[in-house]
Structures are given as C-alpha cells and as structure tokens.
Design a protein around this motif. Sequence first.
Motif, mmCIF file in Angstrom:
data_model
loop_
_atom_site.group_PDB
_atom_site.id
_atom_site.type_symbol
_atom_site.label_atom_id
_atom_site.label_comp_id
_atom_site.label_asym_id
_atom_site.label_seq_id
_atom_site.Cartn_x
_atom_site.Cartn_y
_atom_site.Cartn_z
ATOM 1 N N ILE A 89 15.512 -11.671 -31.833
ATOM 2 C CA ILE A 89 15.044 -11.059 -33.079
ATOM 3 C C ILE A 89 13.550 -11.313 -33.275
ATOM 4 O O ILE A 89 12.791 -10.387 -33.592
ATOM 5 C CB ILE A 89 15.850 -11.594 -34.275
ATOM 6 C CG1 ILE A 89 17.310 -11.115 -34.176
ATOM 7 C CG2 ILE A 89 15.224 -11.158 -35.598
ATOM 8 C CD1 ILE A 89 18.261 -11.798 -35.141
ATOM 9 N N ALA A 90 13.117 -12.535 -33.090
ATOM 10 C CA ALA A 90 11.713 -12.895 -33.313
ATOM 11 C C ALA A 90 10.773 -12.083 -32.419
ATOM 12 O O ALA A 90 9.671 -11.727 -32.838
ATOM 13 C CB ALA A 90 11.505 -14.383 -33.083
ATOM 14 N N THR B 6 9.097 -6.353 -36.358
ATOM 15 C CA THR B 6 7.710 -5.964 -36.623
ATOM 16 C C THR B 6 7.359 -6.228 -38.079
ATOM 17 O O THR B 6 8.217 -6.599 -38.888
ATOM 18 C CB THR B 6 7.486 -4.464 -36.324
ATOM 19 O OG1 THR B 6 8.146 -3.692 -37.341
ATOM 20 C CG2 THR B 6 8.010 -4.081 -34.953
ATOM 21 N N THR B 7 6.125 -5.992 -38.420
ATOM 22 C CA THR B 7 5.662 -6.218 -39.789
ATOM 23 C C THR B 7 6.348 -5.294 -40.795
ATOM 24 O O THR B 7 6.302 -5.566 -41.986
ATOM 25 C CB THR B 7 4.139 -6.043 -39.888
ATOM 26 O OG1 THR B 7 3.802 -4.729 -39.442
ATOM 27 C CG2 THR B 7 3.412 -7.077 -39.050
ATOM 28 N N VAL C 258 8.344 -14.533 -40.631
ATOM 29 C CA VAL C 258 7.418 -14.448 -41.765
ATOM 30 C C VAL C 258 5.992 -14.676 -41.275
ATOM 31 O O VAL C 258 5.060 -13.969 -41.675
ATOM 32 C CB VAL C 258 7.819 -15.445 -42.876
ATOM 33 C CG1 VAL C 258 6.695 -15.650 -43.877
ATOM 34 C CG2 VAL C 258 9.080 -14.970 -43.584
ATOM 35 N N LYS C 259 5.814 -15.646 -40.387
ATOM 36 C CA LYS C 259 4.493 -15.915 -39.805
ATOM 37 C C LYS C 259 3.950 -14.668 -39.102
ATOM 38 O O LYS C 259 2.752 -14.385 -39.154
ATOM 39 C CB LYS C 259 4.582 -17.082 -38.817
ATOM 40 C CG LYS C 259 3.263 -17.454 -38.171
ATOM 41 C CD LYS C 259 3.434 -18.577 -37.173
ATOM 42 C CE LYS C 259 3.911 -17.954 -35.879
ATOM 43 N NZ LYS C 259 3.935 -18.859 -34.748
ATOM 44 N N ARG D 60 14.520 -14.978 -50.751
ATOM 45 C CA ARG D 60 13.421 -14.348 -50.021
ATOM 46 C C ARG D 60 12.509 -15.436 -49.480
ATOM 47 O O ARG D 60 12.096 -16.334 -50.212
ATOM 48 C CB ARG D 60 12.649 -13.424 -50.960
ATOM 49 C CG ARG D 60 11.456 -12.740 -50.330
ATOM 50 C CD ARG D 60 11.905 -11.532 -49.540
ATOM 51 N NE ARG D 60 10.842 -10.938 -48.807
ATOM 52 C CZ ARG D 60 10.250 -9.799 -49.127
ATOM 53 N NH1 ARG D 60 10.623 -9.140 -50.195
ATOM 54 N NH2 ARG D 60 9.299 -9.305 -48.374
ATOM 55 N N HIS D 61 12.216 -15.377 -48.206
ATOM 56 C CA HIS D 61 11.312 -16.334 -47.572
ATOM 57 C C HIS D 61 9.924 -15.706 -47.520
ATOM 58 O O HIS D 61 9.772 -14.565 -47.086
ATOM 59 C CB HIS D 61 11.786 -16.679 -46.159
ATOM 60 C CG HIS D 61 13.170 -17.250 -46.128
ATOM 61 N ND1 HIS D 61 13.470 -18.496 -46.636
ATOM 62 C CD2 HIS D 61 14.332 -16.749 -45.665
ATOM 63 C CE1 HIS D 61 14.760 -18.732 -46.478
ATOM 64 N NE2 HIS D 61 15.303 -17.694 -45.889
ATOM 65 N N THR D 62 8.923 -16.457 -47.947
ATOM 66 C CA THR D 62 7.551 -15.976 -47.941
ATOM 67 C C THR D 62 6.662 -16.990 -47.236
ATOM 68 O O THR D 62 7.068 -18.135 -46.999
ATOM 69 C CB THR D 62 7.022 -15.790 -49.381
ATOM 70 O OG1 THR D 62 6.964 -17.074 -50.013
ATOM 71 C CG2 THR D 62 7.907 -14.837 -50.183
ATOM 72 N N LYS D 63 5.438 -16.592 -46.951
ATOM 73 C CA LYS D 63 4.490 -17.525 -46.329
ATOM 74 C C LYS D 63 4.242 -18.722 -47.235
ATOM 75 O O LYS D 63 4.004 -19.816 -46.760
ATOM 76 C CB LYS D 63 3.181 -16.801 -46.006
ATOM 77 C CG LYS D 63 3.328 -15.827 -44.858
ATOM 78 C CD LYS D 63 2.033 -15.136 -44.511
ATOM 79 C CE LYS D 63 2.283 -14.195 -43.344
ATOM 80 N NZ LYS D 63 1.096 -13.451 -42.948
#
Length: 151
Positions: A62-63, A67-68, A84-85, A97-100
């Motif tokens: 997956i990683a 895409t963005t 996320v990175k 939700r995971h964010t930077k």
Amino acid sequence: MAAIWVDADACPQIVRDILLRAAERTGVPVTFVANQPIRLPAGLPVKAVQVPPGFDVADNYIAQRATTEDLVITQDIPLAAEVVKNGAAAVSPRGQRHTKESIGQRLAIRDLMSDLRDAGMVRGGPPPLSQADRQNFANQLDKWLATAKRG
C-alpha cells in the motif's frame, strides 16, 4: 484518479461493507490488500490483492502505491505515518483521521502501549467497534469523498 486502499487483514466487516457501498455510490475504486483471499462482489469498482504472507508485506504494498490523491484505511499506525508523510490521507476503521500534526503523538502512544504489553502491564486489544466508531468512520469517508478528485 483518487482511490481508496484498505489494509484488509484486520479490517472489520462493517467497515468493508461501508466501503463497498461507497464504491457503488461514487465509483471511486477501492483496493483491499491482504495476505489472505478476500471475496468481493462483482460489478463494483473494487478489487482484492493478495500479497505473500510476511511482516508488513501488505503495508509495504500500500505504501508504495498510495498517491497524494488517495485515502488509506488502516489500523496500523506506522503505515498511516508512512502514507501521511507521502501526502496521502489516512483514516482508521474507528474514524480517526491521521494528519502530519497528529501522527507523531499516535506513534509515541503506540510504542508506549507496545512496551506496556511486552511488560505484561496491559492485556488484550481494543474494544469492538461501537456504533459511534462506525458513524465516525462513515463521516470521515464522506468528507474525503466530497473532496476526492475523480476521473
């Protein structure tokens, strides 16, 4: 075109069902990645990818492909941190939700809990998904779908 990637080995059935309905409703492609076979209905923009067994094989798959423009559904905090990175969106099956800004703290908590489990101070896993968790997930998915680039 935006797509949804699912870390499917530990994905709850109710979350899978929500994703299937979303794929049918919106046409956004959904890919379920697991190291075991997954049966999915025909006629929807969904597919299953079976990867070989092994540590982080599905996560790495997956990683390397998200895409963005994409959304990744995973309970795995390191996978969420990686995507996320790289600019993709990431949501847990509980609708978190995971964010930077938040992922560093979540990684630290995950590591602490792992240490506590290894020391025998914490046992068991998370509780089953609640109705509120399901609603949170559906809401986060709808928010992402509303802004996803299609076509």
